[in-house]
Design a protein around this motif. Structure first.
Motif, PDB file in Angstrom:
ATOM      1  N   ASP A  16       0.941  -1.080   0.073  1.00 53.17           N
ATOM      2  CA  ASP A  16      -0.035  -0.065  -0.140  1.00 53.17           C
ATOM      3  C   ASP A  16       1.081   1.218   0.104  1.00 53.17           C
ATOM      4  OD1 ASP A  16      -2.250   1.649   0.035  1.00 53.17           O
ATOM      5  OD2 ASP A  16      -2.745   1.075   2.164  1.00 53.17           O
ATOM      6  N   ILE A  17       0.379   2.307  -0.596  1.00 54.99           N
ATOM      7  CA  ILE A  17       1.450   3.576  -0.500  1.00 54.99           C
ATOM      8  C   ILE A  17       1.354   4.167   0.529  1.00 54.99           C
ATOM      9  CG2 ILE A  17       1.374   6.031  -1.609  1.00 54.99           C
ATOM     10  CD1 ILE A  17       0.851   4.753  -4.231  1.00 54.99           C
ATOM     11  N   HIS A  18       0.195   4.293   1.129  1.00 57.74           N
ATOM     12  CA  HIS A  18      -0.099   5.042   2.558  1.00 57.74           C
ATOM     13  C   HIS A  18      -0.076   3.992   3.916  1.00 57.74           C
ATOM     14  CE1 HIS A  18      -0.806   8.775   0.580  1.00 57.74           C
ATOM     15  NE2 HIS A  18      -1.483   8.081  -0.170  1.00 57.74           N
ATOM     16  N   LEU A  19       0.866   4.239   4.688  1.00 58.90           N
ATOM     17  CA  LEU A  19       1.130   3.179   5.813  1.00 58.90           C
ATOM     18  C   LEU A  19       0.938   3.948   7.101  1.00 58.90           C
ATOM     19  CD1 LEU A  19       4.178   1.209   4.202  1.00 58.90           C
ATOM     20  CD2 LEU A  19       2.040   0.646   3.976  1.00 58.90           C
ATOM     21  N   LYS A  20       1.033   3.113   7.870  1.00 57.96           N
ATOM     22  CA  LYS A  20       1.274   3.695   9.451  1.00 57.96           C
ATOM     23  C   LYS A  20       2.737   3.989   9.520  1.00 57.96           C
ATOM     24  CE  LYS A  20      -2.717   0.959  11.560  1.00 57.96           C
ATOM     25  NZ  LYS A  20      -3.014  -0.116  12.565  1.00 57.96           N
ATOM     26  N   GLY A  21       2.772   5.013  10.437  1.00 59.66           N
ATOM     27  CA  GLY A  21       4.057   5.595  10.595  1.00 59.66           C
ATOM     28  C   GLY A  21       4.667   6.615   9.467  1.00 59.66           C
ATOM     29  N   GLU A  22       6.193   6.651   9.766  1.00 63.93           N
ATOM     30  CA  GLU A  22       6.480   7.778   8.810  1.00 63.93           C
ATOM     31  C   GLU A  22       6.815   7.418   7.611  1.00 63.93           C
ATOM     32  OE1 GLU A  22      10.044   9.340  11.084  1.00 63.93           O
ATOM     33  OE2 GLU A  22       8.728   9.728  12.917  1.00 63.93           O
ATOM     34  N   MET A  23       7.282   6.105   7.248  1.00 63.07           N
ATOM     35  CA  MET A  23       7.616   5.761   5.797  1.00 63.07           C
ATOM     36  C   MET A  23       6.149   5.642   4.967  1.00 63.07           C
ATOM     37  SD  MET A  23      10.735   3.292   6.640  1.00 63.07           S
ATOM     38  CE  MET A  23      11.330   3.072   5.010  1.00 63.07           C
ATOM     39  N   THR A  24       6.385   6.190   3.682  1.00 59.51           N
ATOM     40  CA  THR A  24       5.203   5.664   2.840  1.00 59.51           C
ATOM     41  C   THR A  24       5.532   4.392   2.029  1.00 59.51           C
ATOM     42  OG1 THR A  24       6.254   6.720   0.756  1.00 59.51           O
ATOM     43  CG2 THR A  24       4.838   8.219   2.201  1.00 59.51           C
ATOM     44  N   GLY A  25       4.816   3.949   1.476  1.00 65.46           N
ATOM     45  CA  GLY A  25       4.993   2.503   0.748  1.00 65.46           C
ATOM     46  C   GLY A  25       6.014   2.706  -0.225  1.00 65.46           C
ATOM     47  N   ILE A  26       6.134   4.024  -0.971  1.00 69.05           N
ATOM     48  CA  ILE A  26       7.047   4.335  -1.934  1.00 69.05           C
ATOM     49  C   ILE A  26       8.575   4.498  -1.454  1.00 69.05           C
ATOM     50  CG2 ILE A  26       7.892   6.096  -3.728  1.00 69.05           C
ATOM     51  CD1 ILE A  26       4.798   6.433  -4.245  1.00 69.05           C
ATOM     52  N   ASP A  27       8.716   5.020  -0.214  1.00 68.18           N
ATOM     53  CA  ASP A  27       9.860   5.131   0.684  1.00 68.18           C
ATOM     54  C   ASP A  27      10.412   3.511   0.802  1.00 68.18           C
ATOM     55  OD1 ASP A  27       9.765   7.676   1.084  1.00 68.18           O
ATOM     56  OD2 ASP A  27       8.774   7.467   2.920  1.00 68.18           O
ATOM     57  N   VAL A  28       9.433   2.540   1.288  1.00 73.12           N
ATOM     58  CA  VAL A  28       9.817   1.330   1.380  1.00 73.12           C
ATOM     59  C   VAL A  28      10.117   0.516   0.306  1.00 73.12           C
ATOM     60  CG1 VAL A  28       9.066  -1.081   2.472  1.00 73.12           C
ATOM     61  CG2 VAL A  28       8.253   1.036   3.692  1.00 73.12           C
ATOM     62  N   SER A  29       9.556   0.708  -0.785  1.00 72.12           N
ATOM     63  CA  SER A  29       9.614   0.016  -2.176  1.00 72.12           C
ATOM     64  C   SER A  29      11.403   0.383  -2.502  1.00 72.12           C
ATOM     65  CB  SER A  29       8.711   0.227  -3.126  1.00 72.12           C
ATOM     66  OG  SER A  29       9.076   1.797  -3.577  1.00 72.12           O
ATOM     67  N   LYS A  30      11.634   1.456  -2.220  1.00 76.21           N
ATOM     68  CA  LYS A  30      12.911   1.896  -2.394  1.00 76.21           C
ATOM     69  C   LYS A  30      13.941   1.123  -1.915  1.00 76.21           C
ATOM     70  CE  LYS A  30      11.918   6.711  -4.146  1.00 76.21           C
ATOM     71  NZ  LYS A  30      11.685   8.088  -3.805  1.00 76.21           N
ATOM     72  N   ARG A  31      13.799   0.959  -0.420  1.00 78.25           N
ATOM     73  CA  ARG A  31      14.543   0.145   0.357  1.00 78.25           C
ATOM     74  C   ARG A  31      14.679  -1.309  -0.358  1.00 78.25           C
ATOM     75  NH1 ARG A  31      15.594   2.419   5.433  1.00 78.25           N
ATOM     76  NH2 ARG A  31      16.992   0.646   5.682  1.00 78.25           N
ATOM     77  N   LEU A  32      13.449  -1.676  -0.520  1.00 82.68           N
ATOM     78  CA  LEU A  32      13.442  -3.245  -1.044  1.00 82.68           C
ATOM     79  C   LEU A  32      14.107  -3.349  -2.378  1.00 82.68           C
ATOM     80  CD1 LEU A  32       9.818  -4.353  -0.072  1.00 82.68           C
ATOM     81  CD2 LEU A  32      11.700  -4.404   1.269  1.00 82.68           C
ATOM     82  N   SER A  33      14.180  -2.369  -3.250  1.00 86.47           N
ATOM     83  CA  SER A  33      14.763  -2.219  -4.526  1.00 86.47           C
ATOM     84  C   SER A  33      16.201  -2.417  -4.333  1.00 86.47           C
ATOM     85  CB  SER A  33      14.515  -1.010  -5.226  1.00 86.47           C
ATOM     86  OG  SER A  33      15.104  -0.965  -6.479  1.00 86.47           O
ATOM     87  N   GLU A  34      16.988  -1.878  -3.218  1.00 86.77           N
ATOM     88  CA  GLU A  34      18.416  -1.917  -3.101  1.00 86.77           C
ATOM     89  C   GLU A  34      18.536  -3.447  -2.327  1.00 86.77           C
ATOM     90  OE1 GLU A  34      18.869   0.869   0.213  1.00 86.77           O
ATOM     91  OE2 GLU A  34      18.411   2.607  -1.063  1.00 86.77           O
ATOM     92  N   LEU A  35      17.589  -4.228  -2.204  1.00 86.21           N
ATOM     93  CA  LEU A  35      17.805  -5.537  -1.529  1.00 86.21           C
ATOM     94  C   LEU A  35      17.358  -6.430  -3.020  1.00 86.21           C
ATOM     95  CD1 LEU A  35      16.240  -5.527   1.725  1.00 86.21           C
ATOM     96  CD2 LEU A  35      18.685  -5.506   1.193  1.00 86.21           C
ATOM     97  N   ASN A  36      17.103  -5.932  -4.078  1.00 82.35           N
ATOM     98  CA  ASN A  36      16.516  -6.631  -5.313  1.00 82.35           C
ATOM     99  C   ASN A  36      15.309  -7.428  -4.862  1.00 82.35           C
ATOM    100  OD1 ASN A  36      18.695  -5.687  -7.009  1.00 82.35           O
ATOM    101  ND2 ASN A  36      20.061  -7.352  -5.988  1.00 82.35           N
ATOM    102  N   LEU A  37      14.548  -6.994  -4.121  1.00 78.78           N
ATOM    103  CA  LEU A  37      13.159  -7.317  -3.899  1.00 78.78           C
ATOM    104  C   LEU A  37      12.220  -6.728  -4.488  1.00 78.78           C
ATOM    105  CD1 LEU A  37      13.612  -8.117  -0.004  1.00 78.78           C
ATOM    106  CD2 LEU A  37      13.696  -9.852  -1.879  1.00 78.78           C
TER     107      LEU A  37
END
Length: 138
Positions: free
Chosen positions: A54-75
């Motif tokens: 989801d793009i809008h999540l609980k907490g400070e990070m958005t789904g787009i922020d998280v996806s960028k981190r996952l991309s760094e892990l090749n996920l």
């Protein structure tokens, strides 16, 4: 062997509906998170074949922020969101996402997008391995 999926969704009813839909389609849901920090930790630990985010999540990070981190892990991940305005869509386009599904979703849309994203991510991983010399070309 079933493909594994991590769900990142802040609405528990939606995440359960998505979990049951994915299981009906033959996928193994390995975890559910409702915020960015938990999503990154679960993804790093479980290395799912795909994350549905989801793009809008609980907490400070958005789904787009998280996806960028996952991309760094090749996920790989695809987005599932109720927001389809131009600004949101443009943010998704600039991410490394493998897809975009709007809510409400249906079983067919989920199945097609998940199949496509998993197949595409495997092709991309193979190309990356070849480029790095791990797999010999034919």
């Amino acid at each position: 062997m079933k493909n594994t999926i991590l769900i990142v969704e802040d609405e528990s009813i939606t995440s359960l509906d998505l979990k049951f839909t994915l299981e009906e389609l033959g996928y193994d849901v390995v975890g559910i998170a409702d915020n960015g920090k938990d999503a990154i930790n679960l993804a790093a630990e479980l290395s799912p074949d795909l994350t549905i985010m989801d793009i809008h999540l609980k907490g400070e990070m958005t789904g787009i922020d998280v996806s960028k981190r996952l991309s760094e892990l090749n996920l790989p991940c695809i987005f599932l969101t109720a927001y389809s305005d131009d600004n949101t869509f443009n943010e998704v386009l600039e991410s490394s996402s493998y897809g975009f599904i709007t809510k409400p979703f249906n079983k067919r849309t989920i199945g097609l997008n998940v199949d496509f994203a998993i197949k595409r991510s495997k092709v991309d991983a193979e190309k990356l391995n070849m480029a790095q010399g791990f797999v010999k070309g034919k």
